[in-house]
Write an enzyme that holds these catalytic residues in place. Structure first.
Site, short mmCIF file in Angstrom:
data_model
loop_
_atom_site.label_atom_id
_atom_site.label_comp_id
_atom_site.label_asym_id
_atom_site.label_seq_id
_atom_site.Cartn_x
_atom_site.Cartn_y
_atom_site.Cartn_z
N ASP A 1 0.85 -1.20 0.00
CA ASP A 1 0.00 0.00 0.00
C ASP A 1 0.88 1.24 0.00
O ASP A 1 1.61 1.49 0.96
CB ASP A 1 -0.91 -0.03 1.23
CG ASP A 1 -1.78 1.21 1.36
OD1 ASP A 1 -1.87 1.98 0.39
OD2 ASP A 1 -2.36 1.42 2.44
N ASN B 1 -0.29 4.53 -0.42
CA ASN B 1 -0.91 5.78 0.06
C ASN B 1 -1.56 5.64 1.42
O ASN B 1 -2.23 6.57 1.88
CB ASN B 1 -1.92 6.31 -0.97
CG ASN B 1 -3.10 5.36 -1.17
OD1 ASN B 1 -3.19 4.32 -0.53
ND2 ASN B 1 -4.02 5.74 -2.06
N ASP C 1 -4.05 3.69 2.67
CA ASP C 1 -5.51 3.55 2.84
C ASP C 1 -5.94 2.12 3.10
O ASP C 1 -7.13 1.82 3.15
CB ASP C 1 -6.26 4.10 1.63
CG ASP C 1 -5.98 3.32 0.34
OD1 ASP C 1 -5.12 2.40 0.37
OD2 ASP C 1 -6.60 3.64 -0.69
N ASP D 1 -1.61 -0.92 -4.07
CA ASP D 1 -1.76 -0.05 -5.23
C ASP D 1 -0.46 -0.04 -6.04
O ASP D 1 0.54 -0.67 -5.66
CB ASP D 1 -2.15 1.36 -4.81
CG ASP D 1 -1.28 1.92 -3.69
OD1 ASP D 1 -0.07 1.61 -3.67
OD2 ASP D 1 -1.81 2.65 -2.82
N ASP E 1 -7.41 -14.08 -18.73
CA ASP E 1 -8.39 -14.73 -17.87
C ASP E 1 -9.35 -15.58 -18.71
O ASP E 1 -9.79 -15.17 -19.79
CB ASP E 1 -9.17 -13.66 -17.11
CG ASP E 1 -10.06 -14.23 -16.02
OD1 ASP E 1 -9.55 -14.99 -15.17
OD2 ASP E 1 -11.26 -13.92 -16.03
N GLU F 1 -5.09 -18.62 -19.05
CA GLU F 1 -5.69 -19.50 -18.05
C GLU F 1 -6.51 -20.54 -18.80
O GLU F 1 -7.56 -20.23 -19.38
CB GLU F 1 -6.58 -18.70 -17.10
CG GLU F 1 -7.28 -19.57 -16.06
CD GLU F 1 -8.37 -18.83 -15.31
OE1 GLU F 1 -8.65 -19.23 -14.15
OE2 GLU F 1 -8.96 -17.88 -15.86
#
Length: 535
Positions: free
Chosen positions: A36, A38, A40, A44, A212, A273
């Site tokens: 993380d 930032n 929160d 990210d 995917d 996949e």
């Protein structure tokens, strides 16, 4: 039981210049849970950028990032609203550009995740289709007329019917959650739009994509019933999905995408996949003009059993060699309980890692497996996975393998974030932290780091030819380099509980610190242990 892959007859100068992806070690990042930046509580791109030196230190070749797009949030980002944008929770397009630049400076490639089978129900196309049944956008999905019962017996892979109704009574198809309507790939507008998406990210510098549901996309045009009953134990990948997966038309899409990849001065790559039980069918997706890699998941789904492991390895090597493709190997990912828990111990997981990293082809690691992370027990009140809710709690879902990474043992939330993480870290999580393991010569991190270093030093590892034999609970993999290097290496793994002796004069690496050196050309190998040896 043994398997000898086909001989490589290519000129030596070509063999020594194989593309990077043929034997790459790729590190999968579950973006929300990695780092993380930032504060929160959600991982990210700035956080990932700050941790790229860690991946370089570990020794991987590429990083694959799970979906980062603007999303409806129904399935961990796999319900996409805008394929050419970044969810503000993760950063900006400029952050992706910066990630690519930083990664390339460290010698790392960057793969993103693309979701061509479906969109979010909040996607502008689907919203237009809801508003007007006769709109061009409605033809981009699978809508069928109003009726009292669903159009057929197709089931969602997450549980329940694969059909939901619109406010005006129509039925629409979703092989996952109702918030993920399936696209209609018989409509050329769909393929054209995905070409634009691929070009957008490739032109930004991204090196490739994980695709995917690459075995999906097309459905039976007559919407006939599937021949079997959906079984959660198969996760929807058996004959009960015969009308909804692995349709022959899908291979034309991968040829189209491969041509686009090859049009760049430095060709891009695709890994699909392909969750099919038949490994020969999986191999077809990796033919020279289709996907570069096609995931085969049988090893990931195998129990701790020597016969199962050996059969899968031998069959996969043959299936991929038949089409001239490298075999991609994977033991863990964001959809499967972590191998420490599945196999019953960290010792077994370490042994399996050495086996996988010795095999010819590419290896895909899931963030945290190099720390020996177990599956976490997530309280029901904190669960996020739609599988848990759509099965009324009968299936726990995938949250337990998506717990945020532990970085610094003494920092709040084990260094992942100053804020409460989006999924709770269980008690004891700091004991697995990176800063605890980097300086420990016996840690799981150090084992992975040493294994990846040796893969780069020894051509027989990762890029060699393999012969697989099974003797009771012991698998032997003999590895010979393709470039004529005369130094063969053998990987032994004892998956039983009884000590065995094997021939060896030198041990390159052992999965357990209690392995003693060879004596008189023999090595005692304890149960649940793997070694790389020279004889």
């Amino acid at each position: 039981m043994s398997a000898e892959p086909m001989q490589d007859t290519r000129p030596a100068e070509f063999v020594t210049r194989d593309p990077w992806w043929r034997d790459a070690v790729v590190y999968q990042v579950y973006l929300r849970s990695f780092a993380d930046g930032n504060g929160d509580g959600v991982g990210d791109f700035p956080g990932l950028r700050s941790r790229l030196p860690y991946l370089a230190e570990l020794g991987v070749d590429a990083v694959w990032v799970t979906p980062h797009y603007v999303s409806g949030g129904a399935d961990g980002g796999y319900d996409v609203i805008d394929f050419r944008a970044v969810d503000p929770a993760y950063g900006t397009v400029d952050d992706v550009r910066g990630l690519v630049e930083d990664a390339h400076a460290l010698g790392l490639r960057v793969l993103l995740d693309i979701v061509p089978n479906h969109t979010s129900d909040q996607h502008p196309w689907f919203q237009a289709a809801l508003a007007d049944p006769n709109s061009p956008e409605a033809a981009c999905y699978h809508f069928l007329p109003a009726s009292e019962e669903p159009p057929n017996n197709w089931q969602s892979m997450f549980g329940g019917p694969a059909w939901s109704r619109t406010p005006d009574g129509r039925w629409y198809l979703h092989l996952f959650t109702p918030q993920q309507p399936d696209l209609n790939w018989d409509n050329p507008d769909v393929a054209d739009d995905f070409d634009r998406t691929l070009k957008f990210w490739f032109d930004l510098g991204v090196d490739g994509f994980r695709v995917d549901v690459a075995y999906g996309l097309f459905k039976d045009p007559s919407y006939r019933d599937n021949p079997g009953i959906y079984s959660p134990t198969l996760f929807g990948h058996g004959p009960e999905q015969a009308m909804t997966t692995n349709q022959p038309q899908v291979h034309e899409i991968w040829r189209r995408w491969r041509a686009l990849c090859d049009s760049y001065d430095e060709p891009k790559m695709l890994v699909g996949e392909v969750s099919l039980a038949d490994l020969d069918e999986v191999g077809l997706y990796a033919r020279p003009d289709e996907l570069h890699h096609a995931f085969q998941f049988r090893l990931l789904k195998s129990d701790w059993d020597a016969s199962s492991f050996a059969d899968t390895i031998a069959e996969a090597l043959t299936a991929f060699e038949t089409v001239g493709a490298p075999a991609p190997w994977v033991l863990g990912n964001h959809d499967k309980a972590r191998q420490v828990t599945r196999y019953g111990s960290e010792r077994r997981a370490r042994a399996a890692a050495l086996l996988m990293l010795a095999l010819p082809g590419s290896a895909y690691l899931y963030a945290g497996e190099e720390l020996g992370l177990p599956e976490a027990d997530v309280p029901d009140a904190d669960r996020r996975d739609p599988i848990f809710f759509r099965s009324q709690g009968r299936r726990p879902g995938r949250d337990g393998c998506r717990i945020p990474m532990p970085w610094e043992a003494d920092d709040p939330n084990a260094g992942f974030s100053a804020a409460t993480p989006w999924l709770p870290q269980p008690a004891g999580w700091p004991s697995y932290a990176v800063d605890r393991q980097e300086s420990d010569p016996n840690s799981t991190f150090t084992l992975y780091q040493q294994a990846l270093m040796l893969r780069k030093l020894h051509p027989a590892l990762g890029s060699g030819r393999a012969t697989v034999t099974l003797d009771g609970d012991v698998i032997r993999v003999d590895l010979v380099a393709r470039n004529g290097d005369p130094s063969p290496i053998t990987c032994w793994i004892n998956m039983g509980g009884t000590e065995v002796t094997v021939p060896a004069t030198t041990v390159l690496l052992a999965s357990a610190p209690d392995v003693a050196g060879p004596s008189n050309g023999r090595l005692t190998l304890a149960g649940d242990t793997a070694v790389w040896t020279i004889y």
